[in-house]
Design an enzyme around this catalytic site. Structure first.
Site, PDB file in Angstrom:
ATOM      1  N   GLY A 114      33.677 -33.029  93.894  1.00  0.00           N
ATOM      2  CA  GLY A 114      34.549 -32.087  94.609  1.00  0.00           C
ATOM      3  C   GLY A 114      35.951 -32.657  94.736  1.00  0.00           C
ATOM      4  O   GLY A 114      36.373 -33.508  93.937  1.00  0.00           O
ATOM      5  N   PHE A 115      36.675 -32.206  95.754  1.00  0.00           N
ATOM      6  CA  PHE A 115      38.062 -32.659  95.918  1.00  0.00           C
ATOM      7  C   PHE A 115      38.133 -34.178  96.081  1.00  0.00           C
ATOM      8  O   PHE A 115      38.977 -34.841  95.485  1.00  0.00           O
ATOM      9  CB  PHE A 115      38.698 -31.987  97.139  1.00  0.00           C
ATOM     10  CG  PHE A 115      39.073 -30.567  96.889  1.00  0.00           C
ATOM     11  CD1 PHE A 115      40.192 -30.252  96.138  1.00  0.00           C
ATOM     12  CD2 PHE A 115      38.310 -29.529  97.388  1.00  0.00           C
ATOM     13  CE1 PHE A 115      40.541 -28.937  95.891  1.00  0.00           C
ATOM     14  CE2 PHE A 115      38.645 -28.213  97.156  1.00  0.00           C
ATOM     15  CZ  PHE A 115      39.765 -27.909  96.410  1.00  0.00           C
ATOM     16  N   GLU A 145      38.446 -14.026 105.233  1.00  0.00           N
ATOM     17  CA  GLU A 145      38.804 -13.666 103.852  1.00  0.00           C
ATOM     18  C   GLU A 145      37.749 -12.762 103.225  1.00  0.00           C
ATOM     19  O   GLU A 145      38.070 -11.778 102.554  1.00  0.00           O
ATOM     20  CB  GLU A 145      38.991 -14.955 103.027  1.00  0.00           C
ATOM     21  CG  GLU A 145      40.234 -15.707 103.491  1.00  0.00           C
ATOM     22  CD  GLU A 145      40.479 -17.045 102.801  1.00  0.00           C
ATOM     23  OE1 GLU A 145      41.635 -17.456 102.741  1.00  0.00           O
ATOM     24  OE2 GLU A 145      39.524 -17.674 102.350  1.00  0.00           O
ATOM     25  N   ALA A 167      40.390 -29.528 102.135  1.00  0.00           N
ATOM     26  CA  ALA A 167      40.648 -30.188 100.860  1.00  0.00           C
ATOM     27  C   ALA A 167      41.600 -31.384 101.015  1.00  0.00           C
ATOM     28  O   ALA A 167      41.378 -32.450 100.429  1.00  0.00           O
ATOM     29  CB  ALA A 167      41.217 -29.176  99.872  1.00  0.00           C
ATOM     30  N   GLN A 168      42.647 -31.225 101.832  1.00  0.00           N
ATOM     31  CA  GLN A 168      43.623 -32.307 101.970  1.00  0.00           C
ATOM     32  C   GLN A 168      43.007 -33.569 102.566  1.00  0.00           C
ATOM     33  O   GLN A 168      43.374 -34.681 102.193  1.00  0.00           O
ATOM     34  CB  GLN A 168      44.812 -31.849 102.826  1.00  0.00           C
ATOM     35  CG  GLN A 168      45.891 -31.154 102.029  1.00  0.00           C
ATOM     36  CD  GLN A 168      46.419 -32.014 100.883  1.00  0.00           C
ATOM     37  OE1 GLN A 168      46.600 -33.219 101.001  1.00  0.00           O
ATOM     38  NE2 GLN A 168      46.638 -31.396  99.745  1.00  0.00           N
TER      39      GLN A 168
END
Ligand SMILES: Cc1cc2nc3c(=O)[nH]c(=O)nc-3n(C[C@H](O)[C@H](O)[C@H](O)COP(=O)(O)OP(=O)(O)OC[C@H]3O[C@@H](n4cnc5c(N)ncnc54)[C@H](O)[C@@H]3O)c2cc1C
Length: 466
Positions: free
Chosen positions: A17-18, A178, A328-329
């Site tokens: 992943g990230f 969303e 993510a960051q």
């Protein structure tokens, strides 16, 4: 790996992943041999899963194949497998693919195994309310969402039609907001005029949360803006509503005053909580005092390692660091920090006792509510509307891996946001039934293997006689 030597420093990275991919790419020019092991063949861009679920993007656009992304990086070997054991004392990771076990030795380990959906102890809810963490989840949801409209068109029973046309999204965080917005737009724009006995826009889309607000981490002002926008699109927002049961027919909800009510609905989505990978607990238990928090995340040291093992880093959604959100960051910055230390140690410049702690730089958070409308928070700056949506668009494109993926994503967005159609509306019965079928097969398999497993156990009389 072409240049592998016995003496090179061996780095094992768990997860693609990230966190995992950033770690591997950051070590591109380092004098190390890397093994990346993950249970999926792809690098998944989770923030756009909801667009796969609602027919805007294909799964390939948000999940490039990791070994192709890393094809030119000669110091990495990519292995598909489920990590089933980590031995900190002996420095090995064991992964399993079908019946094949691979034991991978390491000098440094970076664990970026992320998190899964949490049903807060009610795992049986998953049968009827899938979460949204994987490509399988997103495709299953697409099947269920579009399948619900199809079933509503066919049924002659008005109550059943209403049930089929009621969509409930549980969890009003960014994913829930969303998804609810996109189901409403799908019904209102894309499906308009395509059915003969139903009007897709007559469907009910309900966004539900036990908390009193939408998007709590973004603050009351932006949360309320998102809520008002959703409501203007016809989404019903139900807050302070705790889901106490989920079954085939619908859901049961308990209000704050203790009263219970039912919503009959065919399509339910769970986006309410996360539980860290069990690998976190496995690691913590082998240390002298590292703990996991309630969500199973590893309470790491200030340098993202576990107690007594300065070469074992836990990054991303699996780490618990005060002030670092599961975003993510957090994973990207944690992975860069960990690989920075590995690179320093290769030069003999790393002293674990004097490492400066990991510092998180908050780049903000955002969520889209509908086409042309998003909310964003960067430090104290709050934005909403079209500008925030443009910022969302730009940032998601920047972090999407691969030029081709970016190009096809831009095209797909152009088609969807400026017109009415969506390019990924195909559904298959595999999407809808495969997970349940697999669960059944696995249960049957373990039932079939039970006698063999029992035969392997020493009988109590044997043990007594031993
Ligand atoms: C629907 C959704 C929307 C999101 N939207 C946003 C957003 O808008 N902005 C944002 O910043 N963040 C968002 N996030 C959060 C963000 O995606 C995560 O914070 C990020 O992916 C964490 O990265 P990671 O590397 O720690 O874990 P992940 O990206 O989850 O990667 C985990 C990896 O570990 C592998 N793995 C797990 N267990 C094992 C095992 N036992 N053996 C082998 N491999 C294993 C998996 O296959 C995977 O490759 C969203 C998340 C979701 C689910």
């Amino acid at each position: 790996m072409t240049e592998s030597t016995v003496n090179r420093h061996r780095v094992v990275v768990i997860g693609s992943g990230f966190g995992g991919l950033t770690a591997v790419q950051s070590l591109k020019h380092a004098d190390v041999d890397i093994t990346m092991v993950a249970r999926t063949t792809t690098h998944l861009f989770q923030p756009l899963l909801y667009q796969v679920a609602t027919g805007i993007l294909s799964e390939g656009e948000i999940a490039p194949t990791t070994r192709l992304v890393l094809r030119k990086q000669q110091n990495v070997e990519v292995l598909l497998g489920d990590v089933v054991a980590i031995d900190l004392k002996n420095g090995t990771v064991t992964s399993k693919l079908m019946t094949m076990n691979t034991v991978i030795p390491f000098d440094s380990l970076i664990v970026a195994a992320g998190a899964q959906q949490s049903y807060f102890g009610n795992d049986h809810f998953a049968t009827f309310a899938p979460g949204m963490k994987t490509i399988d989840d997103a495709l299953e949801l697409r099947g269920r969402i579009l399948g619900a409209f199809e079933a509503a068109e066919v049924t002659k029973d008005p109550a059943e039609r209403d049930r089929r046309l009621t969509f409930v999204v549980i969890g009003a965080g960014p994913t829930g907001v969303e998804l609810a917005g996109q189901i409403a737009e799908l019904a209102e724009r894309t499906l308009a005029g395509a059915f003969r006995t139903i009007e897709p826009s007559d469907c009910r889309v309900i966004l539900m949360d036990a908390a009193p607000a939408v998007l709590p981490p973004m603050g009351p002002k932006l949360g309320l803006k998102a809520q008002r926008r959703l409501e203007s699109m016809g989404v019903e927002v139900q807050l302070n509503a705790m889901v106490t049961n989920v079954d085939y027919q619908g859901i049961t909800i308990k209000a704050k005053d203790g009263t219970e009510r039912r919503i009959e609905c065919a399509c339910k989505v769970w986006s309410a909580g996360v539980q860290a990978s069990p690998l976190g607990k496995m690691i913590a238990e082998q240390t002298d005092g590292t703990e996991t928090d309630r969500a199973g995340r590893v309470v790491v040291e200030p340098d993202l390692t576990v107690k007594g093992h300065p070469n074992v880093f836990v990054v991303g959604d699996l780490m618990a660091v005060p002030g670092v959100p599961g975003m993510a960051q957090g994973a990207i910055q944690g992975a860069k920090y960990a690989t920075g230390l590995i690179k320093k140690s290769l030069k003999g410049q790393d002293d674990p006792g004097t490492r400066s702690p990991f510092k998180y730089f908050d780049k903000g958070s955002m969520a889209t509510v509908s086409r042309f409308d998003a909310v964003a928070k960067v430090g104290k700056i709050e934005m909403s509307g079209f500008l925030a949506w443009l910022a969302w668009l730009f940032l998601h494109l920047v972090y999407l891996v691969g030029y081709k993926n970016r190009l096809s994503t831009v095209l797909a967005w152009l088609i969807t946001f400026t017109g009415r159609s969506r390019g990924q509306m195909a559904i298959t019965s595999q999407m809808i039934y495969a997970r349940l079928a697999m669960d059944r097969v696995q249960a049957q398999q373990s039932e079939a293997l039970q006698p063999a497993a029992e035969a392997d156990q020493p009988r109590s009389s044997d043990s007594a006689g031993a």
